[in-house]
Motif scaffolding. Structure first.
Motif, mmCIF file in Angstrom:
data_model
loop_
_atom_site.group_PDB
_atom_site.id
_atom_site.type_symbol
_atom_site.label_atom_id
_atom_site.label_comp_id
_atom_site.label_asym_id
_atom_site.label_seq_id
_atom_site.Cartn_x
_atom_site.Cartn_y
_atom_site.Cartn_z
ATOM 1 N N THR A 1 0.824 -1.212 0.000
ATOM 2 C CA THR A 1 0.000 0.000 0.000
ATOM 3 C C THR A 1 0.861 1.265 0.000
ATOM 4 N N HIS A 2 0.558 2.170 -0.925
ATOM 5 C CA HIS A 2 1.232 3.469 -1.048
ATOM 6 C C HIS A 2 0.164 4.553 -0.915
ATOM 7 N N VAL A 3 0.143 5.239 0.215
ATOM 8 C CA VAL A 3 -0.923 6.190 0.521
ATOM 9 C C VAL A 3 -0.423 7.624 0.389
ATOM 10 N N PHE A 4 -1.213 8.430 -0.319
ATOM 11 C CA PHE A 4 -0.884 9.841 -0.547
ATOM 12 C C PHE A 4 -1.919 10.703 0.174
ATOM 13 N N SER A 5 -1.452 11.538 1.093
ATOM 14 C CA SER A 5 -2.365 12.363 1.865
ATOM 15 C C SER A 5 -1.578 13.453 2.586
ATOM 16 N N TRP A 6 -2.286 14.521 2.935
ATOM 17 C CA TRP A 6 -1.616 15.590 3.684
ATOM 18 C C TRP A 6 -1.298 15.153 5.110
ATOM 19 N N GLY A 7 -2.085 14.197 5.633
ATOM 20 C CA GLY A 7 -1.794 13.724 6.985
ATOM 21 C C GLY A 7 -2.906 12.867 7.536
ATOM 22 N N GLY A 8 -2.592 12.098 8.583
ATOM 23 C CA GLY A 8 -3.570 11.241 9.233
ATOM 24 C C GLY A 8 -3.315 9.777 8.968
ATOM 25 N N ASN A 9 -3.211 8.984 10.042
ATOM 26 C CA ASN A 9 -3.030 7.527 9.946
ATOM 27 C C ASN A 9 -1.787 7.142 9.138
ATOM 28 N N GLU A 10 -0.707 7.905 9.325
ATOM 29 C CA GLU A 10 0.518 7.681 8.548
ATOM 30 C C GLU A 10 1.180 6.339 8.814
ATOM 31 N N ASP A 11 0.915 5.762 9.999
ATOM 32 C CA ASP A 11 1.623 4.540 10.394
ATOM 33 C C ASP A 11 0.945 3.261 9.913
ATOM 34 N N ILE A 12 -0.210 3.362 9.255
ATOM 35 C CA ILE A 12 -0.954 2.158 8.872
ATOM 36 C C ILE A 12 -0.514 1.590 7.520
ATOM 37 N N PRO A 13 -0.355 2.400 6.460
ATOM 38 C CA PRO A 13 0.065 1.832 5.169
ATOM 39 C C PRO A 13 1.532 1.421 5.167
ATOM 40 N N ASP A 14 1.940 0.683 4.125
ATOM 41 C CA ASP A 14 3.348 0.311 3.988
ATOM 42 C C ASP A 14 4.207 1.534 3.692
ATOM 43 N N PHE A 15 3.682 2.431 2.837
ATOM 44 C CA PHE A 15 4.411 3.649 2.502
ATOM 45 C C PHE A 15 3.451 4.828 2.541
ATOM 46 N N PHE A 16 3.891 5.923 3.136
ATOM 47 C CA PHE A 16 3.054 7.117 3.248
ATOM 48 C C PHE A 16 3.796 8.315 2.654
ATOM 49 N N TYR A 17 3.081 9.097 1.838
ATOM 50 C CA TYR A 17 3.671 10.268 1.188
ATOM 51 C C TYR A 17 2.847 11.499 1.562
ATOM 52 N N GLN A 18 3.475 12.417 2.257
ATOM 53 C CA GLN A 18 2.756 13.613 2.716
ATOM 54 C C GLN A 18 2.647 14.624 1.582
ATOM 55 N N VAL A 19 1.481 14.676 0.979
ATOM 56 C CA VAL A 19 1.229 15.553 -0.155
ATOM 57 C C VAL A 19 -0.272 15.777 -0.243
ATOM 58 N N SER A 20 -0.687 16.951 -0.661
ATOM 59 C CA SER A 20 -2.104 17.228 -0.843
ATOM 60 C C SER A 20 -2.670 16.326 -1.931
ATOM 61 N N ILE A 21 -3.886 15.823 -1.719
ATOM 62 C CA ILE A 21 -4.486 14.908 -2.688
ATOM 63 C C ILE A 21 -4.862 15.613 -3.991
ATOM 64 N N VAL A 22 -4.791 16.932 -4.034
ATOM 65 C CA VAL A 22 -5.101 17.644 -5.286
ATOM 66 C C VAL A 22 -3.862 17.853 -6.155
ATOM 67 N N GLU A 23 -2.675 17.491 -5.652
ATOM 68 C CA GLU A 23 -1.434 17.642 -6.417
ATOM 69 C C GLU A 23 -1.289 16.465 -7.374
ATOM 70 N N LYS A 24 -2.121 16.463 -8.395
ATOM 71 C CA LYS A 24 -2.243 15.300 -9.283
ATOM 72 C C LYS A 24 -0.947 14.943 -9.998
ATOM 73 N N ASP A 25 -0.243 15.940 -10.523
ATOM 74 C CA ASP A 25 0.957 15.639 -11.309
ATOM 75 C C ASP A 25 2.110 15.144 -10.443
ATOM 76 N N ASP A 26 2.239 15.700 -9.246
ATOM 77 C CA ASP A 26 3.274 15.215 -8.325
ATOM 78 C C ASP A 26 3.013 13.757 -7.939
ATOM 79 N N ILE A 27 1.759 13.453 -7.654
ATOM 80 C CA ILE A 27 1.402 12.083 -7.280
ATOM 81 C C ILE A 27 1.568 11.145 -8.471
ATOM 82 N N LEU A 28 1.199 11.620 -9.661
ATOM 83 C CA LEU A 28 1.357 10.803 -10.871
ATOM 84 C C LEU A 28 2.813 10.407 -11.079
ATOM 85 N N GLN A 29 3.729 11.354 -10.934
ATOM 86 C CA GLN A 29 5.138 11.052 -11.141
ATOM 87 C C GLN A 29 5.628 10.014 -10.142
ATOM 88 N N LYS A 30 5.188 10.152 -8.891
ATOM 89 C CA LYS A 30 5.603 9.195 -7.872
ATOM 90 C C LYS A 30 5.023 7.812 -8.164
#
Length: 382
Positions: free
Chosen positions: A27-56
């Protein structure tokens, strides 16, 4: 090992994250924050930053992308899925199901029953010709920015409130439909749809319409159920929905007429998709949506539990001390099982004035027998 991107990490995304991990999916979760310790990988980023998330997501090499319970996240999900050739709905479908103005237009064109409506933005002056009306942003969900206006004295503040909540500063003014409120959960695969459950909704009513709780299955007649099914199946085709979950909100007026209020190409939040459908039908909606996102062929029978006996499922949201006291009575009732709750008195803050769903202080989710459902609802104040 398959890799899944999940947009958002709020409480309503947790069933999706946990279901993926239980099946050995990375699991690779993209979010500004919250429940960061539950997924395998967490990326702190706003969910509206579509192109940044796409590249990752390209760097990771994801096999699928998903989100449940959020229109805003759903826009990013489909943007990335389309860019990477993953399972998704079309851009057209995403636009129809996240922009209430486009939604109203396409439903009107397809003769789907909807309230009368007017579109305004900051350059258009609106003068109402009748009351009551509903004022709402075109791009928000969960009762955000919505007001019932019954005369001219309330129109200015309602429009200002809707503009403040809208991302695009665009608003719909709609005819107010009286009657009972429902939502419909559906799943689609390669353009074929199946309605899973009808949910009955309870709100605070005017002026804010904050949701107090839900019950599955809804208490409807066979004739009402047939009318709902007929309209919703036509609706799913009209908005070009092809893959994954959908959540339709509607009303039935005093004459038995069905009116579509809105549709999202996602699961319903408020534990509807993740818990109420599962406990009232035995169908694991979350796992099915996850499988479709990862490109697996969908077979409904694969996700029906042989252990779970479908019952009536209820969720009650806690706003104040009265709600808390009502909910505690439930524990003494026969034929009532608590699925989960967060009635933490030590953290409880008495909310006397309810202005939005963010005023919730917790919830209680129950499984009950049909014979005790009305008594349970009464004890919960629903």
């Amino acid at each position: 090992m398959k890799k899944l991107a999940i947009i958002g990490s709020s409480e309503f995304q947790l069933p999706l994250i946990k279901a993926a991990k239980e099946q050995g999916i990375q699991t690779h979760v993209f979010s500004w924050g919250g429940n960061e310790d539950i997924p395998d990988f967490f990326y702190q980023v706003s969910i509206v930053e579509k192109d940044d998330i796409l590249q990752k997501c390209k760097d990771i090499g994801i096999d699928g992308i998903c989100s449940i319970g959020s229109d805003l996240a759903n826009i990013t999900v489909n943007y990335i899925a389309l860019a990477m050739g993953l399972v998704s709905n079309s851009k057209q479908c995403t636009d129809y199901t996240t922009n209430k103005h486009l939604m109203r237009n396409v439903l009107k064109e397809n003769n789907i029953p909807i309230p009368d409506f007017f579109y305004i933005n900051e350059s258009i002056i609106f003068e109402p010709v009748y009351f009551p009306i509903i004022v709402k942003p075109i791009d928000r969900s969960g009762s955000r920015g919505i007001t019932l206006v019954e005369d001219n004295s309330g129109i200015k503040s309602a429009i200002e409130f809707a503009y403040a909540e809208s991302f695009s500063k665009e608003i719909l003014i709609e005819q107010f439909i009286t009657g009972r409120e429902f939502s419909v959960e559906s799943i689609s695969f390669k353009g074929k749809h199946e309605i899973l459950q009808i949910t009955e909704k309870f709100t605070t009513g005017s002026p804010d319409f904050i949701e107090k709780g839900h019950i599955c299955p809804a208490r409807v007649t066979e004739a009402e159920k047939a009318s709902i099914f007929d309209v919703v199946y036509k609706l799913l085709d009209a908005v070009c929905l092809s893959n994954g979950a959908s959540h339709t909100e509607l009303k039935i007026n005093e004459d038995g007429d069905v009116y579509i209020i809105e549709i999202g190409s996602r699961m319903g939040g408020d534990y509807i998709g993740s818990d109420l459908v599962l406990n009232s039908t035995g169908f694991d909606f979350t796992k099915a949506v996850l499988a479709i996102a990862l490109g697996e062929d969908f077979c409904k029978e694969k996700y029906i539990s042989n252990i779970l006996i479908p019952r009536v499922a209820i969720v009650k949201f806690i706003f104040n001390e009265q709600d808390l006291n009502m909910s505690e009575k439930i524990f003494a009732m026969e034929n009532v099982s608590v699925i989960h709750s967060d009635l933490n008195k030590e953290l409880f803050v008495n909310c006397k004035i309810i202005k939005s769903s963010s005023d919730r202080q917790g919830h209680i989710l129950l499984s009950v027998c049909k014979t005790t459902q009305n008594e349970t609802l009464k004890n919960l104040g629903l």
